[in-house]
Design a protein around this motif. Sequence first.
Motif, PDB file in Angstrom:
ATOM      1  N   UNK A 132       1.018  -1.137   0.000  1.00  0.00           N
ATOM      2  CA  UNK A 132      -0.023   0.217   0.129  1.00  0.00           C
ATOM      3  C   UNK A 132       1.033   1.287  -0.207  1.00  0.00           C
ATOM      4  N   UNK A 133       0.262   2.210  -0.774  1.00  0.00           N
ATOM      5  CA  UNK A 133       1.327   3.500  -0.668  1.00  0.00           C
ATOM      6  C   UNK A 133       1.637   4.314   0.595  1.00  0.00           C
ATOM      7  N   UNK A 134       2.353   4.633   1.085  1.00  0.00           N
ATOM      8  CA  UNK A 134       2.552   5.436   2.584  1.00  0.00           C
ATOM      9  C   UNK A 134       1.769   6.577   2.300  1.00  0.00           C
ATOM     10  N   UNK A 135       1.285   7.000   3.629  1.00  0.00           N
ATOM     11  CA  UNK A 135       0.208   8.140   3.869  1.00  0.00           C
ATOM     12  C   UNK A 135       0.943   9.445   3.273  1.00  0.00           C
ATOM     13  N   UNK A 140       1.812  14.018  -1.218  1.00  0.00           N
ATOM     14  CA  UNK A 140       2.639  14.563  -2.092  1.00  0.00           C
ATOM     15  C   UNK A 140       1.979  14.395  -3.607  1.00  0.00           C
ATOM     16  N   UNK A 141       1.306  12.976  -3.905  1.00  0.00           N
ATOM     17  CA  UNK A 141       0.800  12.746  -5.093  1.00  0.00           C
ATOM     18  C   UNK A 141      -0.527  13.695  -5.474  1.00  0.00           C
ATOM     19  N   UNK A 142      -0.922  14.299  -4.627  1.00  0.00           N
ATOM     20  CA  UNK A 142      -2.159  15.082  -5.204  1.00  0.00           C
ATOM     21  C   UNK A 142      -1.671  16.343  -6.300  1.00  0.00           C
ATOM     22  N   UNK A 143      -0.351  16.570  -6.111  1.00  0.00           N
ATOM     23  CA  UNK A 143       0.207  17.732  -6.956  1.00  0.00           C
ATOM     24  C   UNK A 143       1.070  16.887  -8.225  1.00  0.00           C
ATOM     25  N   UNK A 160      -7.457  16.691 -11.481  1.00  0.00           N
ATOM     26  CA  UNK A 160      -8.488  17.865 -10.861  1.00  0.00           C
ATOM     27  C   UNK A 160      -7.755  19.069 -10.326  1.00  0.00           C
ATOM     28  N   UNK A 161      -6.690  18.791  -9.560  1.00  0.00           N
ATOM     29  CA  UNK A 161      -5.730  19.772  -8.961  1.00  0.00           C
ATOM     30  C   UNK A 161      -5.209  20.444 -10.341  1.00  0.00           C
ATOM     31  N   UNK A 162      -4.842  20.071 -11.335  1.00  0.00           N
ATOM     32  CA  UNK A 162      -4.209  20.920 -12.550  1.00  0.00           C
ATOM     33  C   UNK A 162      -5.346  21.675 -12.949  1.00  0.00           C
ATOM     34  N   UNK A 163      -6.453  20.883 -13.369  1.00  0.00           N
ATOM     35  CA  UNK A 163      -7.444  21.561 -14.022  1.00  0.00           C
ATOM     36  C   UNK A 163      -8.117  22.685 -13.398  1.00  0.00           C
ATOM     37  N   UNK A 347      -7.456   5.887   3.284  1.00  0.00           N
ATOM     38  CA  UNK A 347      -7.468   5.069   2.359  1.00  0.00           C
ATOM     39  C   UNK A 347      -8.203   5.350   1.246  1.00  0.00           C
ATOM     40  N   UNK A 348      -9.463   5.647   1.501  1.00  0.00           N
ATOM     41  CA  UNK A 348     -10.469   6.028   0.448  1.00  0.00           C
ATOM     42  C   UNK A 348      -9.990   7.217  -0.276  1.00  0.00           C
ATOM     43  N   UNK A 349      -9.347   8.306   0.174  1.00  0.00           N
ATOM     44  CA  UNK A 349      -8.937   9.589  -0.370  1.00  0.00           C
ATOM     45  C   UNK A 349      -7.791   9.214  -1.234  1.00  0.00           C
ATOM     46  N   UNK A 350      -7.072   8.275  -0.822  1.00  0.00           N
ATOM     47  CA  UNK A 350      -5.586   8.090  -1.599  1.00  0.00           C
ATOM     48  C   UNK A 350      -5.699   7.124  -2.620  1.00  0.00           C
ATOM     49  N   UNK A 351      -6.969   6.339  -2.812  1.00  0.00           N
ATOM     50  CA  UNK A 351      -6.922   5.604  -4.119  1.00  0.00           C
ATOM     51  C   UNK A 351      -8.133   5.793  -4.880  1.00  0.00           C
TER      52      UNK A 351
END
Length: 445
Positions: A132-135, A140-143, A160-163, A347-351
């Motif tokens: 699983x990806x670390x929190x 960081x992956x949002x950007x 979504x972030x970029x748009x 977890x539901x935010x990150x996947x």
Amino acid sequence: MISDNLPQMTTKILIWMVAGLVLGSVINVFASDVTFIQGYVVNGLFHVLGAIFINLLEMLVVPLVTFSLICGVCGIGDIKKLGRVGLKSFLLFLLTTASAVALAIFVATIIGSGKDFDLIKAAQTKFEAPTAPPLTQVFINLVPSNPVAAYADGNMLQIIFFTILFSICVLMIGDRARPIADGAERLNEVMMKVVTVVMSIAPYGVFALMAKTFSVQGLGLIVPMLSYFGVVILVLLLHASCTLMLLLKFWGRVSPLMFLKKMRAVQVFAFSTSSSSATIPVTLRAVEKKLGVDNSTASFVVPFGATINMDGTAIMQGVATVFIANVYGIELSLAGYMTVIGMAVLASIGTAGVPGVGLIMLAMVFNQIGLPVEGIALVMGVDRLLDMMRTAVNVTGDAVVTTIVARGEDSISMGTFNDPDAGAMEHLHLKPTKPLKGTSKNPFS
Ligand code: ASP
């Protein structure tokens, strides 16, 4: 010319879905070792048709979300309102997911799910724990470091972030950027038409997906796992018909019955594709055209929800935690349960909302609270069927939050919401171009 209207279309999809389920189960029982049927029908026809249909849906997601979101942000026009809609929907998504997992833990504990499980028999299944990806990486992956790569990979949170950033800058530039907002509005209209065209073959796609799944899985698997399976379904139903509908009634001040009627096709899509992401085009279309939510709110909240909001998945995690803890005879403390709630939400935010991701998230939860990750093998057998059901609950949660936020922002047409025939599928023939009806308020005019 293909023409149809949505109520008929929904019935047609339901009929083909049941036909797929029945045929698949019959093949599973009577023809699981008939080479011709397995080779040409299940892994040939059903597999190809189903995969093409999923590809068609996924093909729509990135362009639809992009153009729709540009229209939405430019339609909101006001950066403060955008922040408000973003914050409200984020908090509501957190609230619904947290209450879903809390309800799951409560019900599973009361029922004592897993206490009578035959561990020796079940332990023959092996489970390889996925990483699983670390929190920290989730944040960081949002950007995106490269928006083109984000688009190529279909990474929804980064897109979504970029748009949003791009659209805010379109607003900041003002008149000189107006052609971009106008262009996005036209492109959005075209994409909505592509959705309508793709939907016209939906019944056959849904049939193929159902037939393939049930001919491989069969219904028989459910029996040994009945206690776990039954509790997950019970909580899914409780959450979808009580928690979400009460929120809709008292916070959104709209009729839950009308809402459910209009969401039927979306739920069927989510059920047969097991993917909230692939269902985005259908959810977006239903929320805007049938529930009457303004594009400025829907274009943002729906894809956001499909990515970060997973009530059904959180429910599966809550029940699975209690089930596995009982099977292995591990006592979980209150702090352990609180961690499960927090982890399920994070977890539901990150996947992303794709098939089977819930199991990966479950490994993340188990690691965190110290439950044996190989215990996941015990719930894997029925996960395919539960994935279908929890995805339907996931998209219902997305649409409930979108409706509540839209009601609070006064960006929903109650006339459309209360009209049972709203959103009837338009005739799918090319009409002469007419001036675009502003689906969103144009900030430039
Ligand atoms: N399939 C679910 C979804 O797309 C995620 C999961 O529970 O595996 O929403």
